[in-house]
Design a protein around this motif. Sequence first.
Motif, PDB file in Angstrom:
ATOM      1  N   GLY A  44     -18.454  15.479  -1.893  1.00 50.47           N
ATOM      2  CA  GLY A  44     -17.182  15.951  -2.277  1.00 50.47           C
ATOM      3  C   GLY A  44     -16.576  14.898  -3.121  1.00 50.47           C
ATOM      4  O   GLY A  44     -15.882  14.921  -4.163  1.00 50.47           O
ATOM      5  N   MET A  45     -16.564  13.571  -2.355  1.00 46.76           N
ATOM      6  CA  MET A  45     -15.797  12.604  -3.320  1.00 46.76           C
ATOM      7  C   MET A  45     -16.540  12.193  -4.594  1.00 46.76           C
ATOM      8  O   MET A  45     -15.813  12.005  -5.626  1.00 46.76           O
ATOM      9  N   ILE A  46     -17.692  12.447  -4.709  1.00 46.79           N
ATOM     10  CA  ILE A  46     -18.382  12.065  -5.994  1.00 46.79           C
ATOM     11  C   ILE A  46     -18.196  13.373  -7.195  1.00 46.79           C
ATOM     12  O   ILE A  46     -17.731  13.144  -8.183  1.00 46.79           O
ATOM     13  N   GLY A  47     -18.117  14.658  -6.575  1.00 40.59           N
ATOM     14  CA  GLY A  47     -17.888  15.865  -7.255  1.00 40.59           C
ATOM     15  C   GLY A  47     -16.364  15.617  -7.782  1.00 40.59           C
ATOM     16  O   GLY A  47     -16.178  15.934  -8.961  1.00 40.59           O
ATOM     17  N   GLN A  48     -15.355  15.126  -6.815  1.00 37.76           N
ATOM     18  CA  GLN A  48     -14.214  15.070  -7.503  1.00 37.76           C
ATOM     19  C   GLN A  48     -13.813  13.748  -8.425  1.00 37.76           C
ATOM     20  O   GLN A  48     -13.308  14.181  -9.668  1.00 37.76           O
ATOM     21  N   ALA A  49     -14.743  12.833  -8.378  1.00 37.56           N
ATOM     22  CA  ALA A  49     -14.747  11.706  -9.136  1.00 37.56           C
ATOM     23  C   ALA A  49     -15.357  12.329 -10.449  1.00 37.56           C
ATOM     24  O   ALA A  49     -14.699  11.890 -11.677  1.00 37.56           O
TER      25      ALA A  49
ATOM     26  N   GLY B  72     -24.625  11.727  -7.830  1.00 35.39           N
ATOM     27  CA  GLY B  72     -23.750  12.455  -8.820  1.00 35.39           C
ATOM     28  C   GLY B  72     -24.294  12.189 -10.233  1.00 35.39           C
ATOM     29  O   GLY B  72     -24.263  11.104 -10.585  1.00 35.39           O
ATOM     30  N   HIS B  73     -24.898  13.273 -10.752  1.00 37.68           N
ATOM     31  CA  HIS B  73     -25.576  12.700 -12.085  1.00 37.68           C
ATOM     32  C   HIS B  73     -25.356  13.647 -13.191  1.00 37.68           C
ATOM     33  O   HIS B  73     -25.534  15.073 -12.991  1.00 37.68           O
ATOM     34  N   ILE B  74     -25.074  13.233 -14.313  1.00 39.94           N
ATOM     35  CA  ILE B  74     -24.728  14.088 -15.500  1.00 39.94           C
ATOM     36  C   ILE B  74     -25.464  13.370 -16.785  1.00 39.94           C
ATOM     37  O   ILE B  74     -24.659  12.108 -16.846  1.00 39.94           O
ATOM     38  N   GLY B  75     -26.175  13.626 -17.727  1.00 38.93           N
ATOM     39  CA  GLY B  75     -26.593  12.987 -18.573  1.00 38.93           C
ATOM     40  C   GLY B  75     -28.053  12.519 -18.664  1.00 38.93           C
ATOM     41  O   GLY B  75     -29.179  12.874 -17.977  1.00 38.93           O
ATOM     42  N   ASP B  76     -28.347  11.169 -19.103  1.00 37.99           N
ATOM     43  CA  ASP B  76     -29.522  10.804 -19.083  1.00 37.99           C
ATOM     44  C   ASP B  76     -29.974   9.214 -18.505  1.00 37.99           C
ATOM     45  O   ASP B  76     -31.054   8.635 -18.788  1.00 37.99           O
ATOM     46  N   CYS B  77     -28.873   8.867 -17.689  1.00 30.45           N
ATOM     47  CA  CYS B  77     -29.023   7.493 -17.125  1.00 30.45           C
ATOM     48  C   CYS B  77     -30.102   7.944 -15.863  1.00 30.45           C
ATOM     49  O   CYS B  77     -30.235   9.028 -15.617  1.00 30.45           O
ATOM     50  N   ARG B  78     -30.787   7.004 -15.186  1.00 29.54           N
ATOM     51  CA  ARG B  78     -31.929   7.400 -14.281  1.00 29.54           C
ATOM     52  C   ARG B  78     -31.723   6.522 -13.040  1.00 29.54           C
ATOM     53  O   ARG B  78     -31.286   5.192 -13.252  1.00 29.54           O
TER      54      ARG B  78
ATOM     55  N   THR C  15     -22.439   9.710 -20.586  1.00 23.77           N
ATOM     56  CA  THR C  15     -23.328  10.080 -19.339  1.00 23.77           C
ATOM     57  C   THR C  15     -22.368   9.431 -18.070  1.00 23.77           C
ATOM     58  O   THR C  15     -21.717   8.401 -18.425  1.00 23.77           O
ATOM     59  N   LEU C  16     -22.850  10.079 -16.970  1.00 25.77           N
ATOM     60  CA  LEU C  16     -22.201   9.286 -15.822  1.00 25.77           C
ATOM     61  C   LEU C  16     -23.160   9.480 -14.637  1.00 25.77           C
ATOM     62  O   LEU C  16     -23.460  10.803 -14.104  1.00 25.77           O
ATOM     63  N   THR C  17     -23.782   8.470 -13.793  1.00 25.64           N
ATOM     64  CA  THR C  17     -24.310   8.643 -12.592  1.00 25.64           C
ATOM     65  C   THR C  17     -23.847   7.749 -11.548  1.00 25.64           C
ATOM     66  O   THR C  17     -23.417   6.457 -11.955  1.00 25.64           O
ATOM     67  N   VAL C  18     -23.568   8.460 -10.345  1.00 29.57           N
ATOM     68  CA  VAL C  18     -23.021   7.597  -9.473  1.00 29.57           C
ATOM     69  C   VAL C  18     -23.733   7.802  -8.129  1.00 29.57           C
ATOM     70  O   VAL C  18     -24.201   8.813  -7.831  1.00 29.57           O
ATOM     71  N   VAL C  19     -23.955   6.377  -7.364  1.00 37.87           N
ATOM     72  CA  VAL C  19     -24.834   6.631  -6.296  1.00 37.87           C
ATOM     73  C   VAL C  19     -23.824   6.001  -5.137  1.00 37.87           C
ATOM     74  O   VAL C  19     -23.225   4.764  -5.191  1.00 37.87           O
ATOM     75  N   ALA C  20     -23.715   6.711  -4.026  1.00 41.82           N
ATOM     76  CA  ALA C  20     -22.831   6.302  -2.956  1.00 41.82           C
ATOM     77  C   ALA C  20     -23.724   6.160  -1.711  1.00 41.82           C
ATOM     78  O   ALA C  20     -24.649   6.931  -1.173  1.00 41.82           O
ATOM     79  N   LEU C  21     -23.429   5.142  -0.901  1.00 42.92           N
ATOM     80  CA  LEU C  21     -24.287   4.639   0.132  1.00 42.92           C
ATOM     81  C   LEU C  21     -23.176   4.720   1.613  1.00 42.92           C
ATOM     82  O   LEU C  21     -22.286   3.849   1.520  1.00 42.92           O
ATOM     83  N   ASP C  22     -23.542   5.682   2.566  1.00 41.62           N
ATOM     84  CA  ASP C  22     -22.718   5.634   3.718  1.00 41.62           C
ATOM     85  C   ASP C  22     -23.416   5.949   4.803  1.00 41.62           C
ATOM     86  O   ASP C  22     -24.279   6.881   4.853  1.00 41.62           O
TER      87      ASP C  22
ATOM     88  N   PHE D  58     -14.984  21.648 -18.406  1.00 44.14           N
ATOM     89  CA  PHE D  58     -15.523  21.820 -17.113  1.00 44.14           C
ATOM     90  C   PHE D  58     -17.083  21.625 -17.358  1.00 44.14           C
ATOM     91  O   PHE D  58     -17.702  22.022 -18.471  1.00 44.14           O
ATOM     92  N   MET D  59     -17.556  20.884 -16.438  1.00 41.02           N
ATOM     93  CA  MET D  59     -18.750  20.293 -16.332  1.00 41.02           C
ATOM     94  C   MET D  59     -19.790  20.762 -15.215  1.00 41.02           C
ATOM     95  O   MET D  59     -19.015  20.801 -14.165  1.00 41.02           O
ATOM     96  N   ASN D  60     -21.041  20.539 -15.009  1.00 40.39           N
ATOM     97  CA  ASN D  60     -21.764  20.924 -14.003  1.00 40.39           C
ATOM     98  C   ASN D  60     -22.696  19.717 -13.642  1.00 40.39           C
ATOM     99  O   ASN D  60     -23.569  19.391 -14.480  1.00 40.39           O
ATOM    100  N   ALA D  61     -22.518  18.954 -12.615  1.00 42.25           N
ATOM    101  CA  ALA D  61     -23.274  17.777 -12.390  1.00 42.25           C
ATOM    102  C   ALA D  61     -24.355  18.012 -11.042  1.00 42.25           C
ATOM    103  O   ALA D  61     -24.167  19.086 -10.129  1.00 42.25           O
ATOM    104  N   ASP D  62     -25.366  17.374 -11.328  1.00 44.74           N
ATOM    105  CA  ASP D  62     -26.510  17.526 -10.267  1.00 44.74           C
ATOM    106  C   ASP D  62     -25.888  16.703  -9.039  1.00 44.74           C
ATOM    107  O   ASP D  62     -25.256  15.508  -9.397  1.00 44.74           O
ATOM    108  N   ILE D  63     -26.205  17.044  -7.868  1.00 45.54           N
ATOM    109  CA  ILE D  63     -25.849  16.401  -6.710  1.00 45.54           C
ATOM    110  C   ILE D  63     -27.192  15.965  -5.786  1.00 45.54           C
ATOM    111  O   ILE D  63     -27.919  17.130  -5.530  1.00 45.54           O
ATOM    112  N   ILE D  64     -27.571  14.952  -5.455  1.00 48.66           N
ATOM    113  CA  ILE D  64     -28.718  14.522  -4.758  1.00 48.66           C
ATOM    114  C   ILE D  64     -28.619  13.702  -3.656  1.00 48.66           C
ATOM    115  O   ILE D  64     -27.471  12.909  -3.624  1.00 48.66           O
ATOM    116  N   ARG D  65     -29.288  14.050  -2.686  1.00 49.26           N
ATOM    117  CA  ARG D  65     -29.193  13.583  -1.286  1.00 49.26           C
ATOM    118  C   ARG D  65     -30.265  13.087  -0.786  1.00 49.26           C
ATOM    119  O   ARG D  65     -31.144  13.997  -0.808  1.00 49.26           O
TER     120      ARG D  65
END
Length: 286
Positions: free
Chosen positions: A97-102, A141-147, A127-134, A198-205
């Motif tokens: 939720g935090m990543i999706g909002q961001a 959260g990922h959109i684009g072509d960073c890996r 592009t934007l790729t965000v990785v959270a560790l908790d 509006f955009m659609n991001a991938d969420i991976i866990r």
Amino acid sequence: MTENSIVQSPGRKPNLIGVIVKWRVITHQGLMRSQNEDAHWVGHSIEVKTETESASRYIFAVADGLGGHRGGAIASRTALKSVKAEFYKWHGGAADGMIGQAMQKANQKVFCVAQSDPELFRKMQTTLTVVALDQDSLTVGHIGDCRLYRLRDDCIKILTRDHTMSNDLLQMHLISAEQASTHPGRHQLTRSIGSELFMNADIIREKVRPEDTYLLCSDGLWSELTEEEILNAMQQNDVSSACEKLVRVALSAGAPDNITAIAFHIETVGNCTAPAFSWRTFFRMS
């Protein structure tokens, strides 16, 4: 108790809930670019839960901007401002939720800036790729072509999916993997931050394990390296050496695009007794 140090009570040691991570960042404008339109950010927070317990959380983000004039650099940095704002409000749990909002806020802000002056910022996006560790969880959260790559038990895996024309054709089984690697749409984005309202991001866990090593990078790095070269570099003894080798090999290959690499290694997962010195010794600055 402050973020920078731990004050121990006699006979009691504070417990750290979460992960201990070592990391390194390197960014380079590449050999054919006049400016670096990549942007990155690493955040780390320690939240005091009780007198004897604190929670440790990390966030890693890379944005690769594109657009005319200086639009790419503005897009990537604008996106990261939204990531920072949401991370500082986050108190753990519901990382998706935090990543999706961001990412939604980043998309709206970049889109609005582009619309404010279409001639100056025409086709501005990132592009934007965000990785959270908790605790023991990693959320992407990922959109684009960073890996995002993961090295576990000497096996490397790409956790993200490129949102590019060639990869979309590959997913639909219209071209082969070999054709995709040389397809003219290999770097043509089909999803990005700022291209639409509006955009659609991938969420991976996934669950992290001690000794996992991850690489978050822009396409300026991975497009110059083979998977074997990335694996060999990530098998270095520490993340600083791994990051340096990755960038060095990419530059040796020509590196026409901007390069950003964040390598991070999971030292400990779960509860651990915190030693009586600065939390900041647990991670490395770029």
